[in-house]
Design a protein around this motif. Sequence first.
Motif, PDB file in Angstrom:
ATOM      1  N   GLN A  15     -17.767 -12.076 -39.344  1.00 50.25           N
ATOM      2  CA  GLN A  15     -16.976 -13.149 -39.962  1.00 50.25           C
ATOM      3  C   GLN A  15     -17.097 -13.099 -41.487  1.00 50.25           C
ATOM      4  OE1 GLN A  15     -14.881 -15.220 -38.411  1.00 50.25           O
ATOM      5  NE2 GLN A  15     -14.317 -16.095 -40.388  1.00 50.25           N
ATOM      6  N   GLU A  16     -18.307 -12.902 -41.986  1.00 48.49           N
ATOM      7  CA  GLU A  16     -18.519 -12.796 -43.428  1.00 48.49           C
ATOM      8  C   GLU A  16     -17.743 -11.619 -44.007  1.00 48.49           C
ATOM      9  OE1 GLU A  16     -22.707 -12.370 -44.034  1.00 48.49           O
ATOM     10  OE2 GLU A  16     -23.169 -14.400 -43.323  1.00 48.49           O
ATOM     11  N   LEU A  17     -17.821 -10.496 -43.327  1.00 49.71           N
ATOM     12  CA  LEU A  17     -17.124  -9.301 -43.814  1.00 49.71           C
ATOM     13  C   LEU A  17     -15.610  -9.487 -43.766  1.00 49.71           C
ATOM     14  CD1 LEU A  17     -19.360  -6.524 -42.236  1.00 49.71           C
ATOM     15  CD2 LEU A  17     -19.258  -7.212 -44.639  1.00 49.71           C
ATOM     16  N   GLU A  18     -15.101 -10.143 -42.729  1.00 48.36           N
ATOM     17  CA  GLU A  18     -13.661 -10.409 -42.647  1.00 48.36           C
ATOM     18  C   GLU A  18     -13.221 -11.320 -43.789  1.00 48.36           C
ATOM     19  OE1 GLU A  18     -13.186 -11.892 -38.664  1.00 48.36           O
ATOM     20  OE2 GLU A  18     -12.835  -9.886 -37.837  1.00 48.36           O
ATOM     21  N   GLN A  23     -10.688 -11.926 -49.153  1.00 50.22           N
ATOM     22  CA  GLN A  23     -10.813 -12.207 -50.582  1.00 50.22           C
ATOM     23  C   GLN A  23     -10.416 -10.990 -51.417  1.00 50.22           C
ATOM     24  OE1 GLN A  23     -14.875 -13.454 -51.063  1.00 50.22           O
ATOM     25  NE2 GLN A  23     -14.526 -15.489 -50.190  1.00 50.22           N
ATOM     26  N   LEU A  24     -10.816  -9.821 -50.957  1.00 50.86           N
ATOM     27  CA  LEU A  24     -10.439  -8.595 -51.671  1.00 50.86           C
ATOM     28  C   LEU A  24      -8.931  -8.383 -51.640  1.00 50.86           C
ATOM     29  CD1 LEU A  24     -13.282  -6.167 -50.563  1.00 50.86           C
ATOM     30  CD2 LEU A  24     -12.901  -7.098 -52.856  1.00 50.86           C
ATOM     31  N   ARG A  25      -8.314  -8.669 -50.515  1.00 52.85           N
ATOM     32  CA  ARG A  25      -6.854  -8.539 -50.406  1.00 52.85           C
ATOM     33  C   ARG A  25      -6.159  -9.492 -51.368  1.00 52.85           C
ATOM     34  NH1 ARG A  25      -6.825  -8.220 -43.900  1.00 52.85           N
ATOM     35  NH2 ARG A  25      -7.125  -5.970 -43.723  1.00 52.85           N
ATOM     36  N   LEU A  26      -6.671 -10.721 -51.423  1.00 50.64           N
ATOM     37  CA  LEU A  26      -6.093 -11.701 -52.334  1.00 50.64           C
ATOM     38  C   LEU A  26      -6.280 -11.256 -53.781  1.00 50.64           C
ATOM     39  CD1 LEU A  26      -4.793 -14.479 -52.817  1.00 50.64           C
ATOM     40  CD2 LEU A  26      -7.085 -15.449 -52.770  1.00 50.64           C
ATOM     41  N   SER A  27      -7.473 -10.795 -54.110  1.00 53.28           N
ATOM     42  CA  SER A  27      -7.739 -10.307 -55.467  1.00 53.28           C
ATOM     43  C   SER A  27      -6.826  -9.142 -55.807  1.00 53.28           C
ATOM     44  CB  SER A  27      -9.191  -9.869 -55.604  1.00 53.28           C
ATOM     45  OG  SER A  27     -10.052 -10.958 -55.431  1.00 53.28           O
ATOM     46  N   ARG A  28      -6.629  -8.261 -54.863  1.00 51.96           N
ATOM     47  CA  ARG A  28      -5.751  -7.109 -55.088  1.00 51.96           C
ATOM     48  C   ARG A  28      -4.324  -7.567 -55.357  1.00 51.96           C
ATOM     49  NH1 ARG A  28      -2.164  -3.878 -52.637  1.00 51.96           N
ATOM     50  NH2 ARG A  28      -2.220  -1.652 -53.125  1.00 51.96           N
ATOM     51  N   ARG A  29      -3.842  -8.545 -54.578  1.00 51.70           N
ATOM     52  CA  ARG A  29      -2.481  -9.054 -54.803  1.00 51.70           C
ATOM     53  C   ARG A  29      -2.358  -9.668 -56.194  1.00 51.70           C
ATOM     54  NH1 ARG A  29      -2.665 -10.516 -49.202  1.00 51.70           N
ATOM     55  NH2 ARG A  29      -3.441 -12.599 -49.703  1.00 51.70           N
ATOM     56  N   VAL A  30      -3.369 -10.435 -56.590  1.00 47.96           N
ATOM     57  CA  VAL A  30      -3.345 -11.061 -57.917  1.00 47.96           C
ATOM     58  C   VAL A  30      -3.315  -9.978 -58.999  1.00 47.96           C
ATOM     59  CG1 VAL A  30      -4.698 -12.412 -59.554  1.00 47.96           C
ATOM     60  CG2 VAL A  30      -4.444 -13.219 -57.201  1.00 47.96           C
ATOM     61  N   LEU A  31      -4.188  -8.982 -58.851  1.00 40.51           N
ATOM     62  CA  LEU A  31      -4.223  -7.899 -59.843  1.00 40.51           C
ATOM     63  C   LEU A  31      -2.908  -7.124 -59.882  1.00 40.51           C
ATOM     64  CD1 LEU A  31      -7.845  -6.536 -59.350  1.00 40.51           C
ATOM     65  CD2 LEU A  31      -6.946  -7.799 -61.309  1.00 40.51           C
TER      66      LEU A  31
END
Length: 88
Positions: A15-18, A23-31
């Motif tokens: 669950q933590e890793l998911e 969060q990484l996907r969201l950060s990538r979209r923002v970037l």
Amino acid sequence: MNGSADIQYLQRRIQELEEKVEQLRLSRRVLMNLIEKIEKDKSGFVSKLEKENRKLHKDNYRYAKSLLNQNRRIVELQNQLANLTSGV
């Protein structure tokens, strides 16, 4: 640790890793959105500079042409003056 505790630990870890992946996907979209905006701004700025450069070249050409015409006129007037003074 028993099997049940191991399974619970692994499920929490999954669950933590998911969540981290999300969060990484969201950060990538923002970037990526920021990069797109920067590229768009850069493209607009370069386009504006190219337009200004063309205008300056055009203005410079006109100015050089005007100077050349004035110089020709000065030479013509000097020749006329020289002819008038030598004929006197």
